[in-house]
Scaffold this motif. Structure first.
Motif, PDB file in Angstrom:
ATOM      1  N   MET A  53      -8.141   0.036  -4.405  1.00 41.61           N
ATOM      2  CA  MET A  53      -6.677  -0.656  -4.077  1.00 41.61           C
ATOM      3  C   MET A  53      -6.448  -1.427  -5.333  1.00 41.61           C
ATOM      4  N   ALA A  54      -7.353  -2.374  -5.587  1.00 46.25           N
ATOM      5  CA  ALA A  54      -6.950  -3.232  -6.791  1.00 46.25           C
ATOM      6  C   ALA A  54      -6.750  -2.641  -8.145  1.00 46.25           C
ATOM      7  N   MET A  55      -7.442  -1.608  -8.414  1.00 49.37           N
ATOM      8  CA  MET A  55      -7.127  -0.923  -9.514  1.00 49.37           C
ATOM      9  C   MET A  55      -5.736  -0.287  -9.727  1.00 49.37           C
ATOM     10  N   LEU A  56      -5.541   0.485  -8.545  1.00 50.05           N
ATOM     11  CA  LEU A  56      -4.354   1.163  -8.592  1.00 50.05           C
ATOM     12  C   LEU A  56      -3.110  -0.012  -8.479  1.00 50.05           C
ATOM     13  N   SER A  57      -3.240  -1.093  -7.808  1.00 46.68           N
ATOM     14  CA  SER A  57      -2.200  -2.102  -8.015  1.00 46.68           C
ATOM     15  C   SER A  57      -2.010  -2.701  -9.221  1.00 46.68           C
ATOM     16  N   LEU A  61       0.244   2.096 -10.579  1.00 44.76           N
ATOM     17  CA  LEU A  61       0.379   3.557 -10.161  1.00 44.76           C
ATOM     18  C   LEU A  61       0.957   3.607  -9.134  1.00 44.76           C
ATOM     19  N   ALA A  62       1.116   2.687  -8.098  1.00 42.82           N
ATOM     20  CA  ALA A  62       1.878   2.471  -6.767  1.00 42.82           C
ATOM     21  C   ALA A  62       2.194   1.042  -6.598  1.00 42.82           C
ATOM     22  N   CYS A  63       3.208   0.789  -5.615  1.00 44.34           N
ATOM     23  CA  CYS A  63       3.357  -0.460  -5.361  1.00 44.34           C
ATOM     24  C   CYS A  63       2.428  -0.816  -4.108  1.00 44.34           C
ATOM     25  N   ASP A  64       2.362  -2.251  -4.074  1.00 41.99           N
ATOM     26  CA  ASP A  64       1.362  -2.538  -2.927  1.00 41.99           C
ATOM     27  C   ASP A  64       1.539  -2.221  -1.891  1.00 41.99           C
ATOM     28  N   VAL A  65       2.654  -1.917  -1.279  1.00 35.74           N
ATOM     29  CA  VAL A  65       3.283  -1.673   0.133  1.00 35.74           C
ATOM     30  C   VAL A  65       2.763  -0.280   0.236  1.00 35.74           C
ATOM     31  N   HIS A  74      -2.673  -4.290   5.370  1.00 39.24           N
ATOM     32  CA  HIS A  74      -1.422  -5.147   4.918  1.00 39.24           C
ATOM     33  C   HIS A  74      -1.282  -5.135   3.238  1.00 39.24           C
ATOM     34  N   ARG A  75      -0.038  -5.326   2.864  1.00 33.11           N
ATOM     35  CA  ARG A  75       0.176  -5.488   1.348  1.00 33.11           C
ATOM     36  C   ARG A  75      -0.425  -6.657   0.988  1.00 33.11           C
ATOM     37  N   ASN A  76      -0.749  -7.637   1.739  1.00 32.45           N
ATOM     38  CA  ASN A  76      -1.370  -9.011   1.144  1.00 32.45           C
ATOM     39  C   ASN A  76      -2.753  -8.789   1.214  1.00 32.45           C
ATOM     40  N   THR A  77      -3.324  -7.938   1.716  1.00 36.26           N
ATOM     41  CA  THR A  77      -4.629  -7.482   1.214  1.00 36.26           C
ATOM     42  C   THR A  77      -4.761  -6.692   0.022  1.00 36.26           C
ATOM     43  N   VAL A  78      -4.027  -6.003  -0.207  1.00 40.22           N
ATOM     44  CA  VAL A  78      -3.835  -5.195  -1.572  1.00 40.22           C
ATOM     45  C   VAL A  78      -3.715  -6.349  -2.734  1.00 40.22           C
ATOM     46  N   ARG A  79      -2.800  -7.270  -2.512  1.00 39.65           N
ATOM     47  CA  ARG A  79      -2.747  -8.267  -3.607  1.00 39.65           C
ATOM     48  C   ARG A  79      -3.762  -9.140  -3.639  1.00 39.65           C
ATOM     49  N   HIS A  81      -7.141  -8.389  -3.242  1.00 37.93           N
ATOM     50  CA  HIS A  81      -7.867  -7.441  -3.961  1.00 37.93           C
ATOM     51  C   HIS A  81      -7.588  -7.510  -5.379  1.00 37.93           C
ATOM     52  N   ALA A  82      -6.118  -7.367  -5.691  1.00 38.83           N
ATOM     53  CA  ALA A  82      -5.750  -7.202  -7.075  1.00 38.83           C
ATOM     54  C   ALA A  82      -5.992  -8.650  -7.719  1.00 38.83           C
ATOM     55  N   ALA A  83      -5.874  -9.628  -7.168  1.00 42.81           N
ATOM     56  CA  ALA A  83      -5.834 -10.927  -7.544  1.00 42.81           C
ATOM     57  C   ALA A  83      -7.529 -11.197  -8.020  1.00 42.81           C
ATOM     58  N   ARG A  84      -8.266 -10.801  -7.162  1.00 40.75           N
ATOM     59  CA  ARG A  84      -9.762 -11.067  -7.523  1.00 40.75           C
ATOM     60  C   ARG A  84     -10.104 -10.094  -8.655  1.00 40.75           C
ATOM     61  N   LEU A  85      -9.668  -9.008  -8.778  1.00 40.35           N
ATOM     62  CA  LEU A  85     -10.093  -8.076  -9.972  1.00 40.35           C
ATOM     63  C   LEU A  85      -9.778  -8.438 -11.276  1.00 40.35           C
ATOM     64  N   ALA A  86      -8.576  -9.482 -11.142  1.00 32.93           N
ATOM     65  CA  ALA A  86      -7.796 -10.057 -12.392  1.00 32.93           C
ATOM     66  C   ALA A  86      -8.704 -11.290 -12.877  1.00 32.93           C
ATOM     67  N   VAL A  87      -9.596 -11.718 -12.168  1.00 29.93           N
ATOM     68  CA  VAL A  87     -10.509 -12.816 -12.483  1.00 29.93           C
ATOM     69  C   VAL A  87     -11.413 -12.481 -13.478  1.00 29.93           C
TER      70      VAL A  87
END
Length: 87
Positions: A53-57, A61-65, A74-79, A81-87
Motif C-alpha cells: 500500500m505504501a509503495m503504491l501511494s 499509481l493510485a490515490c490513497d482513497v 481507511h485512507r489514513n492507514t495508507v498515509r 504506511h506511506a509516511a513510514r516508508l518515506a523515513v
C-alpha cells in the motif's frame, strides 16, 4: 446514440484506481499494472500488505482513497504506511 455490440466480461479482481487491479487467489494477493504483477504477497502477511500500500501511494499509481478502498482500510492507514516508508 452509440450501440454496444456486446458486453465485455468483467476482469477478475478489484480495480485500484484506473490502472491497477488487486487479485486474491490461493491465499496470495497480487497487484497488477495491466497484465504485469508488480507486487505479490501472502494474504496473511500484514507487513507485506502495508509495504505494498505504501509503495503504491508513494509511486502515485493510485490515490490513497482508492488504495484504501481496494485493500479494505481507511485512507489514513495508507498515509501512515506511506509516511513510514518515506523515513
Amino acid at each position: 446514440m452509440t450501440e454496444t455490440l456486446f458486453d465485455l466480461p468483467r476482469l477478475p479482481g478489484v480495480p485500484v484506481g484506473k490502472r491497477l487491479t488487486l487479485l486474491d487467489s490461493g491465499g496470495e494477493r497480487a497487484v497488477f499494472f495491466g497484465t504485469v504483477a508488480i507486487n505479490v504477497f501472502d494474504r496473511d502477511d500484514k507487513a507485506s500488505e502495508a509495504a505494498c500500500m505504501a509503495m503504491l501511494s508513494r509511486a502515485g499509481l493510485a490515490c490513497d482513497v482508492e488504495i484504501a478502498e481496494a485493500f479494505g482500510h481507511h485512507r489514513n492507514t495508507v498515509r501512515r504506511h506511506a509516511a513510514r516508508l518515506a523515513v
